[in-house]
Design a protein around this motif. Structure first.
Motif, PDB file in Angstrom:
ATOM      1  N   ALA A  85      -0.742  -1.091  -3.434  1.00 18.34           N
ATOM      2  CA  ALA A  85      -1.418  -2.199  -4.111  1.00 18.34           C
ATOM      3  C   ALA A  85      -1.664  -1.868  -5.581  1.00 18.34           C
ATOM      4  CB  ALA A  85      -2.733  -2.517  -3.409  1.00 18.34           C
ATOM      5  N   GLY A 122       3.231 -10.530  -2.230  1.00 25.08           N
ATOM      6  CA  GLY A 122       2.685  -9.627  -1.224  1.00 25.08           C
ATOM      7  C   GLY A 122       3.692  -8.842  -0.426  1.00 25.08           C
ATOM      8  N   SER A 123       4.985  -8.894  -0.779  1.00 20.79           N
ATOM      9  CA  SER A 123       5.976  -8.076  -0.075  1.00 20.79           C
ATOM     10  C   SER A 123       5.712  -6.609  -0.389  1.00 20.79           C
ATOM     11  CB  SER A 123       7.393  -8.455  -0.518  1.00 20.79           C
ATOM     12  OG  SER A 123       7.691  -9.776  -0.149  1.00 20.79           O
ATOM     13  N   ARG A 124       5.545  -5.803   0.632  1.00 18.77           N
ATOM     14  CA  ARG A 124       5.180  -4.403   0.432  1.00 18.77           C
ATOM     15  C   ARG A 124       6.060  -3.448   1.230  1.00 18.77           C
ATOM     16  NH1 ARG A 124       2.972  -6.667  -3.092  1.00 18.77           N
ATOM     17  NH2 ARG A 124       0.785  -6.513  -3.784  1.00 18.77           N
ATOM     18  N   ASP A 165       1.261  -8.907 -10.738  1.00 17.75           N
ATOM     19  CA  ASP A 165       0.519 -10.147 -10.490  1.00 17.75           C
ATOM     20  C   ASP A 165       0.553 -11.060 -11.702  1.00 17.75           C
ATOM     21  OD1 ASP A 165      -2.095  -8.578  -8.470  1.00 17.75           O
ATOM     22  OD2 ASP A 165      -0.112  -9.346  -7.945  1.00 17.75           O
TER      23      ASP A 165
END
Length: 929
Positions: free
Chosen positions: A696, A608-610, A703
């Motif tokens: 995303a 989830g690092s964005r 993923d």
């Protein structure tokens, strides 16, 4: 095949491509060619890997290393120097050799010991022997001439900034610095400065040939005209009377040309042999957005060797030289000289921060070289807020390309922003209001005393937008076609003649362009620039503004604008789209986290690092890895990514962070929610939501753990950990009692493997389905099988298999001392499968091809009734040798060095005519089957 053997084969191939004759010591013949490379030549300090002879005289050595040596070839320079200074056997004169090379299969470094303070440099490919022969005949090297023989620069007719640029450049070259940047403001005479340097490098430096790279074909024409007009300070003749200047318009470089003018696209076409669409040279590379698929890779071209140019002058050294086209510059062994008015951080980095001259726009205005400018702003409501069309409104619908219109109702409510104007929606009233406001302002406020419209340039968004502007300009000014013209590469009229008239004649008064006059093109009478397109690139915007900065004396200005009351003292930038206020971006480094492992970046994104730093760093690693991987590794990654190439995975991360696209997405989301927004009224949370959605989508492929693992595995295959802590020592040397048992185990593993996978591997299918697929065997099949056999856990290299069979079947195995070739795997397969019988011999593939060739040519001569001529037979032997190395031959293979050097396909066709294809088919079938 051991890494050392593979590296030697690649080195041999590169030497042969450059025209060297490679020989073993026992069979050397120094009369076989200009350049002879003798393997393992004895010296009093040990054998040199290769000794180089030019016209029978020893001139240099090559120290060969396996590819794992990588870029640390500099550590072997002392070893090369030792061989070069050693006593060569059978040589009377033991003076140190001049030319020193270190090479792996991938990297070559070169030192010329005749240079002052000799320094090694990496080169793309070996030089031709004739080149070294020429250097040997010269009393001084190029670098020594640059360091010791350049006279003082005559300063007559040169501005101070030009004197500073030429002297700074020559000082840099005297220090043997490979790259130099000249930063000079637009209008300060960069091209004149460059030609002055080119003249001195040719006359006093003794340069053989110089490449002058330009951004577009039009700028090439302009540069050529400046070369023709240039008169040096120490000679009354024009430059082109003294030196041959060629503007490249075909794949042929004139061997007598001392200056070649070309776009980098044209130069890539020459190196690669790929045809070029002339229109590709018409578009500034500032306008071209790079995609992964556009990357340009070059291979050695013997017709244009790496030593073709001594210097490359890069005019307007735009950003595309740093990524998309960089390999074209890396190919040549030439010093790079960059010229630009708008450098950014990447420019400084590419030229090793070696800025040899700096002359800013502010300096040029202070010196009177350029003029200053004022900004005049025009804003309209539609430009600021956009507009809305209700459903069922009757409006024109126009095809973007053909401009064909149809009159029909809108199908739904359409809300558009100012950013969408002239792309998805054309509002002619907006164009009309801007043009009318410009006309009024120029006539009443900006140039109120002028009787004619000052020379004006309008920047449009697209070619279609330019057509709309032209029609409205003519209407509002009440003028005819000659008053306002389009100057773009798609213009139906000759763009060069329009541009010439715009510079020198009364009409056209107004020109509309998209890209052609955006960079470099000189139009001194320009006094008004109207921006009807926004520009995000800071460098490109400065280039566009630079079209108006040129100073002009009163007489020259009056020739095209008669009511002007003096010299040009300023220009006015009319901003109709907020271009002066919009955020300008400079080139930014993508690698934000260089110390973080790729595996950790992948895991971080999956968790989830964005943040921008993580995403840009991952993107940079993927784009870089894409350049390193072979097609098979890329295919494995695509299998787990849903068909998305690894380079596109990286590009998607970069695109997801595009601020313009995020802003547009936020506006679209707001409209979908029924909220009317403009860029100025968007809430921070709305922009962040749009960003999150785009990011995303770009991150979703990561993923999958199998994709992350495959990417990491591919990287690991390309890299190794170098353990310098645990020192090794030999504990046993010799054959063990278990050697034969181990050899049998190797053979058993190989036999079981090919029997179990006979339907999976194309090369194995070929053998199991004879004779129906004899013609299907290709070098790629063998290479694919070798790759699968040689990697863990099997580790069944061709060398290891041959040794195992020699141990177990000593009486049947031949050629155990010869170097293994990849095609020897064919012989191993035939022997393992007993295709030639249980008692057949295992011998090198090339030996079997030789035997079959002898039988084939004897039978063929008997059937013809007349034998092939000696010249035909020699050609057939060359074709046979190619088959021995590659398993087959086709028309395109005549481009390889051993065939191309003899005249290639054209010569072979002249020798055999239509029979050539038949002969190739017969040889493919009978020599390999």
């Amino acid at each position: 095949m051991t890494p050392e053997t593979k590296a030697r084969q690649l080195i041999d191939q590169k030497l042969e491509q450059a025209g060297w004759v490679i020989q073993d010591l026992k069979q050397f013949n120094l009369s076989a060619g200009v350049g002879i490379a003798i393997r393992e030549f004895p010296t009093d300090t040990g054998p040199a890997d290769y000794a180089l002879f030019i016209n029978r005289k020893p001139v240099g050595v090559i120290e060969a290393k396996k590819d794992s040596a990588g870029e640390n070839l500099t550590v072997t320079e002392a070893q090369t120097e030792r061989y070069a200074s050693a006593n060569l056997k059978w040589r009377a004169d033991n003076a140190p050799l001049r030319f020193l090379f270190e090479a792996t299969g991938q990297i070559i470094r070169f030192t010329d010991n005749a240079d002052p303070l000799p320094r090694s440099r990496e080169i793309f490919h070996f030089f031709k022997p004739e080149t070294l022969a020429t250097w040997l005949d010269q009393p001084e090297t190029l670098r020594r001439r640059l360091a010791e023989q350049m006279p003082a620069l005559p300063e007559r007719n040169l501005r101070d900034c030009q004197v500073s640029a030429v002297t700074g450049l020559e000082k840099s070259l005297a220090m043997n610095k490979p790259r130099a940047l000249v930063h000079m403001a637009t209008g300060a005479g960069k091209t004149f400065t460059a030609i002055t340097s080119v003249y001195r490098l040719l006359k006093f430096g003794g340069a053989k040939r110089i490449l002058f790279l330009v951004d577009t074909r039009n700028l090439g024409k302009q540069a050529h005209q400046e070369f023709m007009a240039y008169t040096p300070p120490d000679d009354a003749r024009k430059f082109t009377e003294l030196y041959n200047v060629q503007r490249l318009t075909s794949p042929h470089i004139d061997p007598h040309a001392q200056v070649c003018i070309s776009t980098i696209q044209r130069m890539y076409s020459i190196l690669s042999g790929e045809p070029i669409d002339d229109s590709a040279e018409d578009i500034s590379l500032n306008e071209v957005q790079q995609t992964t698929k556009q990357e340009k890779f070059v291979r050695y071209n013997s017709a244009t060797p790496v030593e073709t140019f001594d210097f490359i002058v890069i005019d307007e050294c735009h950003r595309s030289i740093y990524n998309l086209w960089k390999q074209v510059l890396d190919y040549f062994d030439a010093s790079l000289i960059g010229l630009t008015a708008t450098p950014d951080k990447r420019t400084f980095g590419f030229f090793n921060e070696n800025i040899v001259a700096e002359y800013s726009y502010e300096d040029s205005v202070a010196d009177g070289v350029n003029v200053g400018y004022d900004v005049y702003t025009i804003e309209t409501e539609v430009t600021q807020k956009g507009g809305q069309l209700k459903a069922k409104e009757w409006v024109d619908h126009r095809d973007r390309q053909t401009r064909k219109k149809r009159w029909s109702e809108t199908e739904e409510d359409t809300v558009y922003t100012g950013k969408e104007l002239d792309r998805s929606v054309v509002n002619t009233s907006q164009i009309r209001q801007v043009i009318q406001a410009m006309k009024t302002a120029v006539e009443t406020k900006i140039f109120p005393t002028r009787k004619e419209t000052p020379k004006t340039l309008i920047f449009a968004k697209t070619d279609s937008h330019a057509d709309d502007i032209i029609n409205i300009v003519r209407e509002i000014y009440g003028q005819g076609n000659a008053f306002c013209k389009k100057v773009t590469y798609r213009s139906e009229e000759d763009a060069d003649s329009i541009l010439s008239s715009f510079r020198n004649d009364y009409n056209p008064r107004i020109a509309v362009t998209v890209d052609m006059i955006a960079t470099g093109t000189d139009v001194k009478p320009l006094e008004v620039l109207l921006f009807m397109r926004d520009v995000r690139s800071k460098g490109y915007y400065e280039q566009m503004k630079g079209r108006g900065v040129r100073s002009l004396d009163a007489d020259s200005l009056k020739r095209v604008s008669n009511s002007a009351d003096g010299a040009k003292t300023r220009f006015v930038l009319i901003d109709a789209v907020g271009v002066e206020k919009s955020c300008k971006t400079e080139s930014r480094p993508l690698e934000k986290k260089p110390g973080v492992a790729l595996k950790d970046l992948l895991q971080g994104v999956a968790m989830g690092s964005r943040d921008d730093d993580t995403l840009l760093s991952l993107a940079n690693r993927l784009v870089r890895l894409n350049k390193q991987l072979d097609d098979k590794a890329k295919a494995r990654i695509e299998k787990h990514s849903g068909g998305i190439p690894i380079g596109e995975l990286g590009k998607a991360l970069i695109n997801a962070l595009d601020p313009d696209a995020i802003m547009q997405a936020a506006l679209t989301q707001a409209r979908a929610s029924g909220i009317t927004r403009s860029e100025d009224t968007l809430l921070p949370e709305e922009i962040e939501a749009a960003r999150a959605e785009r990011v995303a989508a770009a991150c979703s492929p990561f993923d999958k753990p199998e994709l992350r693992d495959e990417i990491e595995n591919a990287r690991r295959e390309r890299e190794q950990i170098i353990d310098h802590i645990n020192l090794d020592q030999v504990t046993f040397s010799g054959f063990s009692e278990q050697a034969e048992t181990e050899a049998k185990a190797v053979i058993q593993t190989f036999t079981e493997y090919i029997r179990q996978r006979k339907d999976e591997i194309a090369a194995l299918s070929f053998f199991y389905q004879q004779p129906y697929r004899r013609r299907a065997l290709t070098f790629d099949m063998i290479e694919d099988l070798h790759e699968q056999l040689s990697k863990p856990p099997l580790m069944l290299t061709t060398e290891r298999l041959w040794s195992a069979y020699a141990r177990v079947h000593a009486n049947q195995v031949k050629g155990t001392t010869s170097h293994r070739q990849l095609t020897d795997l064919v012989s191993l397969l035939r022997f393992a499968l007993e295709l030639d019988g249980a008692d057949a011999e295992l011998k090198p593939f090339a030996d079997e091809v030789d035997r079959r060739f002898a039988n084939w040519i004897w039978r063929h001569n008997a059937q013809r009734g007349t034998a092939f001529t000696s010249e035909q037979t020699e050609w057939l032997r060359l074709m046979k040798d190619h088959i021995a190395n590659s398993c087959s031959i086709a028309r395109e293979d005549f481009d390889y060095a051993e065939l191309a050097d003899k005249g290639g396909l054209q010569k072979a066709w002249g020798m055999f005519g239509k029979e050539l294809d038949t002969l190739m088919n017969e040889m493919n079938e009978e020599l390999v089957a």
